[in-house]
Design an enzyme around this catalytic site. Structure first.
Site, PDB file in Angstrom:
ATOM      1  N   CYS A  31       7.638   5.141 -25.852  1.00 46.24           N
ATOM      2  CA  CYS A  31       8.422   3.917 -26.095  1.00 46.24           C
ATOM      3  C   CYS A  31       8.917   3.361 -24.759  1.00 46.24           C
ATOM      4  O   CYS A  31       8.957   2.148 -24.538  1.00 46.24           O
ATOM      5  CB  CYS A  31       9.618   4.221 -26.998  1.00 46.24           C
ATOM      6  N   CYS A  51       4.660   0.256 -33.703  1.00 47.82           N
ATOM      7  CA  CYS A  51       4.699   0.617 -32.284  1.00 47.82           C
ATOM      8  C   CYS A  51       3.876   1.876 -32.037  1.00 47.82           C
ATOM      9  O   CYS A  51       3.151   1.977 -31.037  1.00 47.82           O
ATOM     10  CB  CYS A  51       6.136   0.839 -31.835  1.00 47.82           C
TER      11      CYS A  51
END
Length: 264
Positions: free
Chosen positions: A173, A225
């Site tokens: 991330c 994501c």
């Protein structure tokens, strides 16, 4: 020649920056135009109706669902989630908490809903509920509790997950969201390791996605994501996604929510 090359490089860099600024301004203007008639309002209306309509095997409403501020209290609940719930002995975000209420109050199968594809069946209804509940806290500041030991543990877990690098691209991330000024294609990437400000990052979701014509909650955003990083899906309402929500939510302390917002 070196002087000429340096001048050309400077001009190219200035041109690229100008183009980026023009693109960012254009996207901001586009969102501002849509905000006057945000399509998310349709999902909000659906969610409010779902909250108040008897449904499921038990044919009852969700009006006794406790989102953290007492049974049936919706306003202000969204900006204090994820948080610890004594009845489940878990830290839960909005989606996982709704699954609990749908199962205990209405008789739905929470595991079956979690396994349903996004945008289909009860998953679509969940997105409506998320949109309405979030809208009831629009303009309020995030204030995630960290008094319980499990809340602090989930924050630490979320931080580790945020910086964990793996997969075929060795991504995390943090690869996209740990520095200022990053972008991918036309999308600005907020730095989520610090408070990005009002209505940015965590404070902008759930959101209506113009590209898909759907309302995306945080669970859907995080799973996507992972898809972009070529990771296996962590699963709907998994501890990993909830922990990420705790980490980002605590980092957004004091930021005002604009959810549901509009995204590309």
């Amino acid at each position: 020649m070196k002087h000429v090359a340096a001048c050309i490089a400077a001009l190219l860099a200035a041109g690229a920056l100008h183009a980026q600024n023009d693109t960012a301004n254009g996207i901001a203007q586009y969102r501002a135009m849509l905000a006057n008639g945000n399509p998310a309002e349709l999902f909000e209306a659906k969610g409010e109706a779902l909250w108040k309509t008897p449904r499921g095997p038990k044919n009852t409403t969700l009006e006794r669902c406790d989102l953290g501020k007492g049974p049936g209290v919706v306003t202000g609940a969204f900006v204090e989630l994820p948080r610890w719930f004594a009845d489940t002995q878990r830290v839960q975000d909005l989606e996982s908490r709704l699954l609990t209420c749908m199962e205990t109050l209405q008789g739905f199968d929470a595991k079956a809903i979690a396994a349903t594809r996004f945008g289909q069946g009860e998953q679509a209804n969940l997105e409506g509920l998320v949109a309405w509940i979030a809208s009831e806290s629009r303009g309020l500041k995030f204030n995630l509790p960290q008094a319980h030991a499990e809340e602090r543990r989930m924050y630490e877990m979320g931080q580790r997950v945020f910086f964990f690098r793996a997969g075929p691209y060795d991504f995390a991330c943090a690869t996209c969201h740990s520095e200022d000024g990053k972008r991918i294609r036309l999308q600005d990437l907020p730095n989520l390791t610090k408070n990005p400000g009002d209505g940015i990052g965590f404070a902008a979701w759930p959101a209506y996605r113009v590209s898909s014509g759907e309302l995306w909650g945080m669970q859907r955003r995080l799973n996507d994501c992972y898809r972009q990083q070529r990771f296996p899906f962590p699963g709907y309402a998994s501890d990993a996604t909830i922990a990420l929500g705790v980490y980002m939510g605590v980092k957004s302390q004091g930021a005002k929510s604009i959810a549901p917002s509009i995204k590309r």
